[in-house]
Design a protein around this motif. Structure first.
Motif, PDB file in Angstrom:
ATOM      1  N   VAL A  20     -10.485   8.369 -15.733  1.00  0.00           N
ATOM      2  CA  VAL A  20     -11.232   7.881 -14.582  1.00  0.00           C
ATOM      3  C   VAL A  20     -10.327   7.044 -13.677  1.00  0.00           C
ATOM      4  CG1 VAL A  20     -13.059   6.278 -13.875  1.00  0.00           C
ATOM      5  CG2 VAL A  20     -13.502   7.990 -15.640  1.00  0.00           C
ATOM      6  N   GLU A  21      -9.526   6.188 -14.272  1.00  0.00           N
ATOM      7  CA  GLU A  21      -8.610   5.366 -13.479  1.00  0.00           C
ATOM      8  C   GLU A  21      -7.656   6.238 -12.668  1.00  0.00           C
ATOM      9  OE1 GLU A  21      -8.268   2.413 -12.580  1.00  0.00           O
ATOM     10  OE2 GLU A  21      -9.574   1.240 -13.873  1.00  0.00           O
ATOM     11  N   GLN A  22      -7.152   7.295 -13.289  1.00  0.00           N
ATOM     12  CA  GLN A  22      -6.260   8.197 -12.569  1.00  0.00           C
ATOM     13  C   GLN A  22      -6.979   8.882 -11.417  1.00  0.00           C
ATOM     14  OE1 GLN A  22      -4.250  10.923 -15.247  1.00  0.00           O
ATOM     15  NE2 GLN A  22      -3.856   9.296 -16.720  1.00  0.00           N
ATOM     16  N   ASP A  23      -8.216   9.284 -11.655  1.00  0.00           N
ATOM     17  CA  ASP A  23      -8.988   9.956 -10.604  1.00  0.00           C
ATOM     18  C   ASP A  23      -9.313   9.001  -9.450  1.00  0.00           C
ATOM     19  OD1 ASP A  23      -8.924  12.317 -12.006  1.00  0.00           O
ATOM     20  OD2 ASP A  23     -10.943  12.089 -12.857  1.00  0.00           O
ATOM     21  N   ILE A  24      -9.627   7.747  -9.779  1.00  0.00           N
ATOM     22  CA  ILE A  24      -9.878   6.767  -8.722  1.00  0.00           C
ATOM     23  C   ILE A  24      -8.612   6.526  -7.908  1.00  0.00           C
ATOM     24  CG2 ILE A  24     -10.420   4.345  -8.256  1.00  0.00           C
ATOM     25  CD1 ILE A  24     -12.347   4.417 -10.614  1.00  0.00           C
ATOM     26  N   ALA A  25      -7.495   6.389  -8.593  1.00  0.00           N
ATOM     27  CA  ALA A  25      -6.225   6.179  -7.889  1.00  0.00           C
ATOM     28  C   ALA A  25      -5.918   7.355  -6.961  1.00  0.00           C
ATOM     29  CB  ALA A  25      -5.096   5.981  -8.899  1.00  0.00           C
ATOM     30  N   HIS A  26      -6.180   8.573  -7.436  1.00  0.00           N
ATOM     31  CA  HIS A  26      -5.938   9.763  -6.611  1.00  0.00           C
ATOM     32  C   HIS A  26      -6.875   9.773  -5.398  1.00  0.00           C
ATOM     33  CE1 HIS A  26      -4.877  13.870  -5.563  1.00  0.00           C
ATOM     34  NE2 HIS A  26      -6.164  14.157  -5.511  1.00  0.00           N
ATOM     35  N   ALA A  27      -8.154   9.452  -5.629  1.00  0.00           N
ATOM     36  CA  ALA A  27      -9.115   9.432  -4.522  1.00  0.00           C
ATOM     37  C   ALA A  27      -8.731   8.379  -3.488  1.00  0.00           C
ATOM     38  CB  ALA A  27     -10.517   9.172  -5.060  1.00  0.00           C
ATOM     39  N   CYS A  28      -8.269   7.227  -3.935  1.00  0.00           N
ATOM     40  CA  CYS A  28      -7.829   6.185  -3.017  1.00  0.00           C
ATOM     41  C   CYS A  28      -6.614   6.641  -2.211  1.00  0.00           C
ATOM     42  CB  CYS A  28      -7.502   4.898  -3.777  1.00  0.00           C
ATOM     43  SG  CYS A  28      -8.946   4.016  -4.397  1.00  0.00           S
ATOM     44  N   LYS A  29      -5.696   7.304  -2.870  1.00  0.00           N
ATOM     45  CA  LYS A  29      -4.513   7.806  -2.170  1.00  0.00           C
ATOM     46  C   LYS A  29      -4.904   8.818  -1.110  1.00  0.00           C
ATOM     47  CE  LYS A  29       0.007   9.930  -2.982  1.00  0.00           C
ATOM     48  NZ  LYS A  29       0.939  10.466  -4.014  1.00  0.00           N
ATOM     49  N   GLU A  30      -5.821   9.736  -1.460  1.00  0.00           N
ATOM     50  CA  GLU A  30      -6.277  10.746  -0.503  1.00  0.00           C
ATOM     51  C   GLU A  30      -6.988  10.097   0.687  1.00  0.00           C
ATOM     52  OE1 GLU A  30      -6.136  14.361  -0.623  1.00  0.00           O
ATOM     53  OE2 GLU A  30      -4.457  13.728  -1.884  1.00  0.00           O
ATOM     54  N   ALA A  31      -7.696   9.002   0.429  1.00  0.00           N
ATOM     55  CA  ALA A  31      -8.415   8.307   1.494  1.00  0.00           C
ATOM     56  C   ALA A  31      -7.550   7.274   2.211  1.00  0.00           C
ATOM     57  CB  ALA A  31      -9.652   7.618   0.917  1.00  0.00           C
ATOM     58  N   ARG A  32      -6.302   7.176   1.813  1.00  0.00           N
ATOM     59  CA  ARG A  32      -5.359   6.202   2.374  1.00  0.00           C
ATOM     60  C   ARG A  32      -5.880   4.780   2.223  1.00  0.00           C
ATOM     61  NH1 ARG A  32      -3.044   9.250   7.854  1.00  0.00           N
ATOM     62  NH2 ARG A  32      -2.283  11.118   6.769  1.00  0.00           N
ATOM     63  N   ARG A  33      -6.371   4.519   1.022  1.00  0.00           N
ATOM     64  CA  ARG A  33      -6.858   3.196   0.689  1.00  0.00           C
ATOM     65  C   ARG A  33      -6.071   2.636  -0.480  1.00  0.00           C
ATOM     66  NH1 ARG A  33     -13.156   3.296  -0.289  1.00  0.00           N
ATOM     67  NH2 ARG A  33     -12.690   1.071  -0.539  1.00  0.00           N
ATOM     68  N   ASP A  34      -6.016   1.322  -0.559  1.00  0.00           N
ATOM     69  CA  ASP A  34      -5.373   0.676  -1.693  1.00  0.00           C
ATOM     70  C   ASP A  34      -6.294   0.755  -2.901  1.00  0.00           C
ATOM     71  OD1 ASP A  34      -4.594  -1.787  -3.452  1.00  0.00           O
ATOM     72  OD2 ASP A  34      -2.927  -1.537  -2.049  1.00  0.00           O
ATOM     73  N   ARG A  35      -5.736   1.004  -4.068  1.00  0.00           N
ATOM     74  CA  ARG A  35      -6.551   1.077  -5.283  1.00  0.00           C
ATOM     75  C   ARG A  35      -7.324  -0.210  -5.517  1.00  0.00           C
ATOM     76  NH1 ARG A  35      -9.672   0.490  -8.313  1.00  0.00           N
ATOM     77  NH2 ARG A  35      -9.892   1.058 -10.514  1.00  0.00           N
ATOM     78  N   SER A  36      -6.776  -1.330  -5.136  1.00  0.00           N
ATOM     79  CA  SER A  36      -7.441  -2.610  -5.371  1.00  0.00           C
ATOM     80  C   SER A  36      -8.699  -2.790  -4.531  1.00  0.00           C
ATOM     81  CB  SER A  36      -6.479  -3.767  -5.086  1.00  0.00           C
ATOM     82  OG  SER A  36      -6.104  -3.790  -3.722  1.00  0.00           O
ATOM     83  N   SER A  37      -8.938  -1.898  -3.547  1.00  0.00           N
ATOM     84  CA  SER A  37     -10.125  -2.013  -2.701  1.00  0.00           C
ATOM     85  C   SER A  37     -11.366  -1.415  -3.354  1.00  0.00           C
ATOM     86  CB  SER A  37      -9.881  -1.327  -1.351  1.00  0.00           C
ATOM     87  OG  SER A  37      -9.785   0.089  -1.503  1.00  0.00           O
ATOM     88  N   VAL A  38     -11.207  -0.803  -4.529  1.00  0.00           N
ATOM     89  CA  VAL A  38     -12.333  -0.165  -5.225  1.00  0.00           C
ATOM     90  C   VAL A  38     -12.494  -0.783  -6.609  1.00  0.00           C
ATOM     91  CG1 VAL A  38     -13.287   1.991  -6.119  1.00  0.00           C
ATOM     92  CG2 VAL A  38     -11.990   1.998  -3.981  1.00  0.00           C
ATOM     93  N   THR A  39     -13.678  -1.287  -6.891  1.00  0.00           N
ATOM     94  CA  THR A  39     -13.993  -1.856  -8.203  1.00  0.00           C
ATOM     95  C   THR A  39     -14.699  -0.799  -9.051  1.00  0.00           C
ATOM     96  OG1 THR A  39     -14.227  -4.101  -7.351  1.00  0.00           O
ATOM     97  CG2 THR A  39     -15.327  -3.615  -9.435  1.00  0.00           C
TER      98      THR A  39
END
Length: 229
Positions: A20-39
């Motif tokens: 799940v962490e990897q998928d969130i990191a990938h989704a953040c990258k695709e959205a051009r967002r920092d991973r720390s912006s998603v809890t």
């Protein structure tokens, strides 16, 4: 901390969290967002302490529960043993449970009617404790589901702030099961923006990547971490 009686599912839990962490990191990258912006809110409802401990020990610190009584039965001991845990109420709240909810939870995602606002305001004053609050929207206007209708959201948020003096920080939504989630997430984000709310609790195991693309700050993921209930 595992025991000789740990089930195969329990033994696999950290792997679920890692995926799940990897998928969130990938989704953040695709959205051009920092991973720390998603809890990540790991939804532990119906799972007992033995199933939750491996996820805590794998590094997760934010958990979601649907019922006050269930959370009260299992979390005080876990929170004592593992400092730094934040507990979120993501299910419906009854007015008569507001006292316990304010005492136990760090965030409440289901503010949706005046009686709840009144009970929370009373407990905020009494306990001098202020969990983060989200207004729950019923974006599909489903009669069987809790939440404020989109057309009433602005006035309800204003009432929370002005009449009850509640510090609303964001919105939460659960799209209808058979609908595409993106329009519901986009509507929630639009309502939040025009009301100056920075937090969006939206997206679950099946659709959190879409939610992240549309601005989610909190994703509520259970089965992808813990397995099927």
């Amino acid at each position: 901390m595992t025991t000789e009686n740990s089930s195969p599912l329990t033994a696999r839990l950290p792997n679920g969290l890692s995926a799940v962490e990897q998928d969130i990191a990938h989704a953040c990258k695709e959205a051009r967002r920092d991973r720390s912006s998603v809890t990540l809110v790991a939804v532990s409802k119906t799972f007992d302490a033995d199933a939750i401990v491996p996820v805590i020990e794998a590094g997760q610190r934010v958990f979601g529960e649907n019922r006050v009584q269930e959370a009260k039965a299992k979390w005080p001991g876990l929170m004592s043993a593992y400092p730094g845990i934040a507990l979120h109420l993501i299910g419906p709240l009854q007015s008569n449970k507001a006292k316990e909810a304010v005492a136990l939870f760090d965030a409440i995602h289901s503010v949706d009617r005046p009686s709840i606002c009144e009970a929370l305001a009373r407990e905020f004053d009494s306990q001098q404790r202020r969990p983060q609050l989200f207004v729950q929207l019923n974006t599909g206007e489903e009669p069987q589901k809790a939440g404020v209708a989109p057309s009433e959201a602005d006035s309800f948020i204003a009432s929370c702030r002005e009449k009850y003096r509640l510090p609303i920080s964001g919105l939460m939504c659960i799209p209808p099961v058979n609908d595409a989630p993106a329009p519901h997430f986009a509507l929630t984000a639009k309502i939040a923006a025009r009301n100056g709310l920075n937090n969006l609790s939206m997206g679950m195991s099946a659709d959190f990547a879409i939610a992240i693309a549309l601005g989610a700050t909190h994703v509520r993921i259970g089965s992808a971490i813990f397995g099927k209930r």
